[in-house]
Design a protein around this motif. Structure first.
Motif, PDB file in Angstrom:
ATOM      1  N   VAL A  74       0.808  -1.222   0.000  1.00 27.84           N
ATOM      2  CA  VAL A  74       0.000   0.000   0.000  1.00 27.84           C
ATOM      3  C   VAL A  74       0.845   1.278   0.000  1.00 27.84           C
ATOM      4  CG1 VAL A  74      -1.717   1.313   1.297  1.00 27.84           C
ATOM      5  CG2 VAL A  74      -1.953  -1.163   1.074  1.00 27.84           C
ATOM      6  N   LEU A  75       1.846   1.359   0.861  1.00 33.34           N
ATOM      7  CA  LEU A  75       2.588   2.609   0.997  1.00 33.34           C
ATOM      8  C   LEU A  75       3.373   3.007  -0.256  1.00 33.34           C
ATOM      9  CD1 LEU A  75       3.676   2.489   4.743  1.00 33.34           C
ATOM     10  CD2 LEU A  75       1.759   3.691   3.694  1.00 33.34           C
ATOM     11  N   PRO A  76       4.000   2.074  -0.978  1.00 33.45           N
ATOM     12  CA  PRO A  76       4.637   2.496  -2.233  1.00 33.45           C
ATOM     13  C   PRO A  76       3.633   3.031  -3.263  1.00 33.45           C
ATOM     14  CG  PRO A  76       5.587   0.434  -1.518  1.00 33.45           C
ATOM     15  CD  PRO A  76       4.392   0.692  -0.632  1.00 33.45           C
ATOM     16  N   ILE A  77       2.425   2.493  -3.259  1.00 30.77           N
ATOM     17  CA  ILE A  77       1.395   2.999  -4.180  1.00 30.77           C
ATOM     18  C   ILE A  77       1.064   4.447  -3.835  1.00 30.77           C
ATOM     19  CG2 ILE A  77      -1.033   2.771  -4.862  1.00 30.77           C
ATOM     20  CD1 ILE A  77      -0.639  -0.293  -4.542  1.00 30.77           C
ATOM     21  N   ILE A  78       0.948   4.747  -2.552  1.00 23.14           N
ATOM     22  CA  ILE A  78       0.658   6.122  -2.126  1.00 23.14           C
ATOM     23  C   ILE A  78       1.802   7.049  -2.505  1.00 23.14           C
ATOM     24  CG2 ILE A  78       0.275   7.620  -0.122  1.00 23.14           C
ATOM     25  CD1 ILE A  78      -1.162   5.168   1.176  1.00 23.14           C
ATOM     26  N   ALA A  79       3.046   6.613  -2.250  1.00 21.78           N
ATOM     27  CA  ALA A  79       4.206   7.434  -2.603  1.00 21.78           C
ATOM     28  C   ALA A  79       4.279   7.655  -4.114  1.00 21.78           C
ATOM     29  CB  ALA A  79       5.491   6.786  -2.085  1.00 21.78           C
ATOM     30  N   LEU A  80       4.006   6.622  -4.881  1.00 19.56           N
ATOM     31  CA  LEU A  80       4.024   6.735  -6.339  1.00 19.56           C
ATOM     32  C   LEU A  80       2.943   7.699  -6.823  1.00 19.56           C
ATOM     33  CD1 LEU A  80       5.246   5.763  -9.007  1.00 19.56           C
ATOM     34  CD2 LEU A  80       3.566   3.912  -8.985  1.00 19.56           C
ATOM     35  N   TRP A  81       1.768   7.622  -6.211  1.00 19.24           N
ATOM     36  CA  TRP A  81       0.679   8.545  -6.567  1.00 19.24           C
ATOM     37  C   TRP A  81       1.121   9.984  -6.333  1.00 19.24           C
ATOM     38  CZ3 TRP A  81      -2.155  11.978  -3.476  1.00 19.24           C
ATOM     39  CH2 TRP A  81      -3.266  12.538  -4.090  1.00 19.24           C
ATOM     40  N   GLY A  82       1.753  10.237  -5.203  1.00 22.98           N
ATOM     41  CA  GLY A  82       2.244  11.582  -4.915  1.00 22.98           C
ATOM     42  C   GLY A  82       3.312  12.020  -5.900  1.00 22.98           C
ATOM     43  N   ALA A  83       4.225  11.114  -6.237  1.00 20.89           N
ATOM     44  CA  ALA A  83       5.293  11.443  -7.182  1.00 20.89           C
ATOM     45  C   ALA A  83       4.733  11.730  -8.576  1.00 20.89           C
ATOM     46  CB  ALA A  83       6.310  10.302  -7.244  1.00 20.89           C
ATOM     47  N   VAL A  84       3.781  10.939  -9.009  1.00 17.02           N
ATOM     48  CA  VAL A  84       3.152  11.180 -10.314  1.00 17.02           C
ATOM     49  C   VAL A  84       2.436  12.526 -10.296  1.00 17.02           C
ATOM     50  CG1 VAL A  84       1.322  10.397 -11.889  1.00 17.02           C
ATOM     51  CG2 VAL A  84       2.979   8.761 -10.975  1.00 17.02           C
ATOM     52  N   GLY A  85       1.751  12.821  -9.204  1.00 20.04           N
ATOM     53  CA  GLY A  85       1.090  14.118  -9.075  1.00 20.04           C
ATOM     54  C   GLY A  85       2.082  15.273  -9.167  1.00 20.04           C
ATOM     55  N   LEU A  86       3.224  15.126  -8.518  1.00 18.04           N
ATOM     56  CA  LEU A  86       4.262  16.166  -8.594  1.00 18.04           C
ATOM     57  C   LEU A  86       4.788  16.326 -10.025  1.00 18.04           C
ATOM     58  CD1 LEU A  86       6.416  15.639  -5.377  1.00 18.04           C
ATOM     59  CD2 LEU A  86       5.293  17.752  -6.087  1.00 18.04           C
ATOM     60  N   ILE A  87       5.024  15.218 -10.679  1.00 19.41           N
ATOM     61  CA  ILE A  87       5.512  15.277 -12.068  1.00 19.41           C
ATOM     62  C   ILE A  87       4.490  15.955 -12.977  1.00 19.41           C
ATOM     63  CG2 ILE A  87       6.088  13.868 -14.084  1.00 19.41           C
ATOM     64  CD1 ILE A  87       7.370  11.865 -12.011  1.00 19.41           C
ATOM     65  N   LEU A  88       3.233  15.580 -12.837  1.00 24.28           N
ATOM     66  CA  LEU A  88       2.180  16.196 -13.643  1.00 24.28           C
ATOM     67  C   LEU A  88       2.070  17.685 -13.358  1.00 24.28           C
ATOM     68  CD1 LEU A  88      -0.598  13.444 -13.536  1.00 24.28           C
ATOM     69  CD2 LEU A  88       0.887  14.056 -15.460  1.00 24.28           C
ATOM     70  N   LEU A  89       2.222  18.046 -12.110  1.00 28.30           N
ATOM     71  CA  LEU A  89       2.171  19.461 -11.727  1.00 28.30           C
ATOM     72  C   LEU A  89       3.327  20.211 -12.366  1.00 28.30           C
ATOM     73  CD1 LEU A  89       0.573  21.431  -9.953  1.00 28.30           C
ATOM     74  CD2 LEU A  89       2.143  20.884  -8.096  1.00 28.30           C
ATOM     75  N   LEU A  90       4.520  19.627 -12.343  1.00 23.84           N
ATOM     76  CA  LEU A  90       5.686  20.258 -12.979  1.00 23.84           C
ATOM     77  C   LEU A  90       5.520  20.388 -14.494  1.00 23.84           C
ATOM     78  CD1 LEU A  90       8.594  18.570 -11.012  1.00 23.84           C
ATOM     79  CD2 LEU A  90       7.997  21.002 -11.004  1.00 23.84           C
ATOM     80  N   LEU A  91       4.823  19.439 -15.086  1.00 21.43           N
ATOM     81  CA  LEU A  91       4.597  19.470 -16.533  1.00 21.43           C
ATOM     82  C   LEU A  91       3.446  20.399 -16.932  1.00 21.43           C
ATOM     83  CD1 LEU A  91       5.108  15.694 -17.411  1.00 21.43           C
ATOM     84  CD2 LEU A  91       6.704  17.600 -17.752  1.00 21.43           C
ATOM     85  N   GLY A  92       2.737  20.940 -15.935  1.00 20.66           N
ATOM     86  CA  GLY A  92       1.692  21.907 -16.214  1.00 20.66           C
ATOM     87  C   GLY A  92       0.299  21.356 -16.381  1.00 20.66           C
ATOM     88  N   PHE A  93       0.054  20.158 -15.922  1.00 21.26           N
ATOM     89  CA  PHE A  93      -1.296  19.582 -16.020  1.00 21.26           C
ATOM     90  C   PHE A  93      -2.185  20.035 -14.911  1.00 21.26           C
ATOM     91  CE2 PHE A  93       1.094  16.674 -18.664  1.00 21.26           C
ATOM     92  CZ  PHE A  93       0.260  16.509 -19.731  1.00 21.26           C
TER      93      PHE A  93
END
Length: 108
Positions: free
Chosen positions: A89-108
């Motif tokens: 469970v915890l790696p999935i949560i961390a990955l979700w946060g990381a993907v969110g950060l990447i998308l935010l940096l890319l301007g989504f």
């Protein structure tokens, strides 16, 4: 406010650790994430910064908890029979946060 595991399984220090994270989530993370999401929805100037902060916490706390679980293995009084659940469970949560950060940096 309870924890995931009782003291007989993770020691009193383990309970204090989990309560610390639960308390920090309640007092800091949850309001920050809520404000960030509202700001993002309204397209405010401060939304990206607050959302990045919330997503950073979303990446940080699961990693810190997993590190604790790993470091506590074999410690007297620490018995986590369902440790595998944490590693799923915890790696999935961390990955979700990381993907969110990447998308935010890319301007989504």
């Amino acid at each position: 406010m309870g924890t995931q595991e009782p003291a007989r399984r993770v020691t009193e220090v383990g309970v204090a650790f989990w309560k610390g994270y639960a308390g920090a989530d309640l007092v800091f993370y949850t309001p920050l994430l809520g404000i960030a999401l509202v700001g993002h929805l309204l397209r405010t100037s401060w939304a990206d910064l607050s959302l990045a902060a919330a997503l950073g916490v979303t990446v940080y706390w699961p990693i810190a908890c997993l590190w604790t679980v790993k470091a506590a293995r074999g410690v007297k009084g620490w018995d986590l029979p369902k440790e595998a659940q944490y590693w799923v469970v915890l790696p999935i949560i961390a990955l979700w946060g990381a993907v969110g950060l990447i998308l935010l940096l890319l301007g989504f």
